[in-house]
Design an enzyme around this catalytic site. Structure first.
Site, PDB file in Angstrom:
ATOM      1  N   LYS A  81       0.842  -1.195   0.000  1.00  0.00           N
ATOM      2  CA  LYS A  81       0.000   0.000   0.000  1.00  0.00           C
ATOM      3  C   LYS A  81       0.880   1.249   0.000  1.00  0.00           C
ATOM      4  O   LYS A  81       1.898   1.292   0.698  1.00  0.00           O
ATOM      5  CB  LYS A  81      -0.902  -0.009   1.237  1.00  0.00           C
ATOM      6  CG  LYS A  81      -1.931   1.111   1.278  1.00  0.00           C
ATOM      7  CD  LYS A  81      -2.829   0.977   2.518  1.00  0.00           C
ATOM      8  CE  LYS A  81      -3.875   2.068   2.587  1.00  0.00           C
ATOM      9  NZ  LYS A  81      -4.741   1.945   3.778  1.00  0.00           N
ATOM     10  N   SER A 136      -9.739   1.976   3.054  1.00  0.00           N
ATOM     11  CA  SER A 136      -8.891   2.712   2.164  1.00  0.00           C
ATOM     12  C   SER A 136      -7.874   1.865   1.397  1.00  0.00           C
ATOM     13  O   SER A 136      -7.295   2.351   0.431  1.00  0.00           O
ATOM     14  CB  SER A 136      -8.116   3.761   2.971  1.00  0.00           C
ATOM     15  OG  SER A 136      -7.258   3.130   3.887  1.00  0.00           O
ATOM     16  N   SER A 184      -9.905  -0.423   7.213  1.00  0.00           N
ATOM     17  CA  SER A 184      -9.331  -0.248   5.871  1.00  0.00           C
ATOM     18  C   SER A 184      -8.630  -1.465   5.283  1.00  0.00           C
ATOM     19  O   SER A 184      -8.260  -1.449   4.104  1.00  0.00           O
ATOM     20  CB  SER A 184      -8.349   0.928   5.873  1.00  0.00           C
ATOM     21  OG  SER A 184      -9.040   2.141   5.896  1.00  0.00           O
TER      22      SER A 184
END
Lengths: 95, 485
Positions: free
Chosen positions: B78, B153, B177
């Site tokens: 990420k 997210s 997330s």
């Protein structure tokens, strides 16, 4: 009203944000909506409840006060938008 | 079968017996990316050249018999985790060109384990969002339905795993997330106990809630990743020095006699009937394995959203103060004074949702409102934690839906921030309490969208958290599907 447009402007200044009049208007209505929802917490009896600020209980964590290698000036400045002679560059501060 | 479709543990075997090389696998991953990325957009940055070299180096180690469990395995990261020499944007304009001078501890650990780094995945700006729509770099699509959001997210990390654009990925979870996008994309996602995994090198959102964790194709892969990233780190004073067990070793144990708590507060109106039906089937499967399911109560559940959306923005407003256009990142060119430069930089560098949260947080912490908002929320947070402490005296794990509905349509909630916040209803509590949670696929809607079941356990009980879903996964009648892309 939880928060006025004027207060939104003041909070934006505290947060070092510059908002257009349009943004201020939208944010005022959105923040009022959100803060109104937060009122739900007033229904909880928290008398005598210690606030929880950490997810786990940890004492202070000490480390050896020993010299360690750091990334160095060149690398530290590599991402700076402005910098020269080993310093970060900023707009003039002193008149 | 194309090698990119394999799990980590399947791939480990083939790499070991020589029927596949890391170079071949890595090539198949980038072939997949080349054919799909235009439609899915899971990545912000790809690092193919470096990955090809890493794969060759890994193949040498494997041939010499000195490879580790992740040697030669293509993994995605990420874009909130620092990668030395590879730009790390946090999905934000303000970090568009930021190239970190060091690796996050989790990245270094994966490097040491021999992993191949595919690239940096898309995310909501500064991990603030539930749909990956707030990214500066475009929207990631759900591989199961390209008109829907992948969750957020860590939407890019979940979509990349679901679409076989990597074997596994790292995400971060501040309020769901990792687990929420994993559920919406039909993969496994685990948020560890606060302190289990070092946060060093993760760009901080809300420091008392943030944790890094894996997104994988199955539970066994999740255990393999947890083995690699867990543990104490002197660079993160909140990481905990307790011993890391071998998470893979607990997977084969049976769960007969275990107790699974079902909190009634998570089975309320608003939960999609198809999700409810899938969860009921999962409960029956666990009972069939000898687990005892019982009612438990988490009475402060209805206060989680309000509590979270005060605490997380408060911490964020403080953490994001560092983005001032001086040391790194974007700087607005036309600032006349230092203050003017700060304001112009932050106003054009941050997107709307980030600004909104900075405003909520600054307001909650400001003089005159601190007691009514931040302090009150921190007190309610203590009560939410107490709920979990009580529940875990009665059961080994708690089971809930991961999300109230399947993936929604792109754009559906973007005009109403509060509606977007309410979508996190089932995942926020674990972050507030500091306990671990995992989402595992448990079904599909009639329209073919994945459904996730969430398990939670007491602090540092990740073994239980992996053992129960592992038993479920091995014994459930759920067919293994892949998105049709």
């Amino acid at each position: 009203m939880k928060i006025t447009t004027q207060e939104v402007g003041y909070v934006a200044h505290l947060a070092r944000l510059e908002l257009s009049e349009d943004e201020k208007g939208t944010l005022t209505s959105q923040l009022n909506n959100i803060l109104m929802y937060m009122d739900i917490l007033n229904g909880v009896d928290t008398e005598g409840t210690e606030p929880m600020t950490h997810a786990i209980s940890l004492g202070n964590v000490f480390r050896e006060d020993a010299e360690k290698k750091s990334i160095g000036v060149e690398m530290a400045l590599a991402n700076a938008p402005e910098g020269e002679m080993g310093f970060f560059g900023v707009p003039k501060i002193i008149e | 079968m194309e090698p990119n479709r394999l799990t980590i543990h399947e791939l480990q075997e083939r790499l070991r017996d020589g029927s596949l090389t890391s170079a071949e696998v890595t090539e198949s991953v980038y072939r997949r990316i080349a054919s799909l990325e235009e439609r899915v957009h899971a990545y912000i940055t790809l690092t193919e050249e470096a990955a090809t070299q890493q794969a060759c180096a890994a193949d040498k180690l494997i041939r010499a018999g000195t490879g580790g469990p992740l040697t030669g395995i293509p993994i995605a990261i990420k874009d909130v985790l620092c990668t030395q020499g590879v730009r790390t944007t946090c999905g934000s304009r303000i970090l568009e060109d930021f190239v970190p001078p060091y690796d996050a501890t989790v990245v270094r650990k994966l490097k040491d384990a021999g992993a191949v780094f595919v690239g940096k995945t898309n995310m909501d700006e500064f991990a603030m969002g539930s749909s990956t729509e707030t990214s500066r770099f475009g929207i990631t699509k759900n591989p199961w339905d390209l008109e829907r959001i992948p969750g957020g997210s860590s939407g890019g990390s979940a979509a990349a795993v679901a679409a076989d654009e990597c074997m596994a990925s790292l995400g971060t979870d501040t309020g769901g997330s990792i687990r929420q996008p994993a559920a919406l994309c039909g993969v496994v996602g685990l948020k560890p106990t606060y302190g289990r995994v070092s946060r060093f090198g993760m760009v901080a959102f809300a420091s008392s809630l943030d944790q890094i964790g894996p997104i994988t194709k199955d539970v066994e892969d999740c255990a393999i990743m947890m083995n690699a990233i867990s543990g104490h780190d002197t660079s993160d004073a909140t990481s905990v020095p307790t011993k890391v067990p071998d998470y893979r070793a607990c997977l084969s144990r049976d769960i007969e006699g275990w107790t699974v708590g079902i909190p009634k507060e998570y089975f309320v109106e608003g939960v999609d009937p198809e999700i409810r039906a899938s969860i009921d089937t999962a409960i029956k499967t666990l009972e069939g394995l000898g687990a005892r399911c019982l009612d438990v109560s988490l009475p402060h559940t209805e206060y989680c959203i309000a509590t979270y959306y005060i605490i997380a923005p408060s911490e964020a407003s403080s953490n994001l103060a560092r983005f001032d256009g001086v040391r790194y990142g974007f700087r607005a060119p036309d600032g006349e004074s230092l203050l003017d430069m700060y304001k112009k930089t932050r106003s054009s560098g941050f997107g709307a949702e980030v600004k909104r949260r900075i405003m909520i947080g600054t307001y909650s912490l400001s003089s005159g409102y601190y007691d009514a908002y931040y302090k009150k929320a921190s007190q309610v947070r203590a009560l939410i934690r107490d709920d979990f402490d009580r529940a875990f005296t009665k059961c080994d794990v708690v089971l809930t839906p991961t999300t109230p509905t399947p993936a929604f349509r792109i754009g559906e909630k973007m005009d109403d921030p509060l509606q977007m916040y309410l979508y996190d209803i089932f995942t926020l509590s674990t972050n507030l309490a500091g306990v671990p949670g995992i989402s595992v696929p448990c079904g599909y809607t009639k329209g073919g969208l994945p459904i996730g079941v969430q398990f939670m356990a007491g602090q540092f009980q990740e073994e239980k958290l992996l053992q129960v879903p592992s038993a479920y996964e091995k014994n459930s009648a759920l067919e293994k599907r892949k998105p049709d892309l």
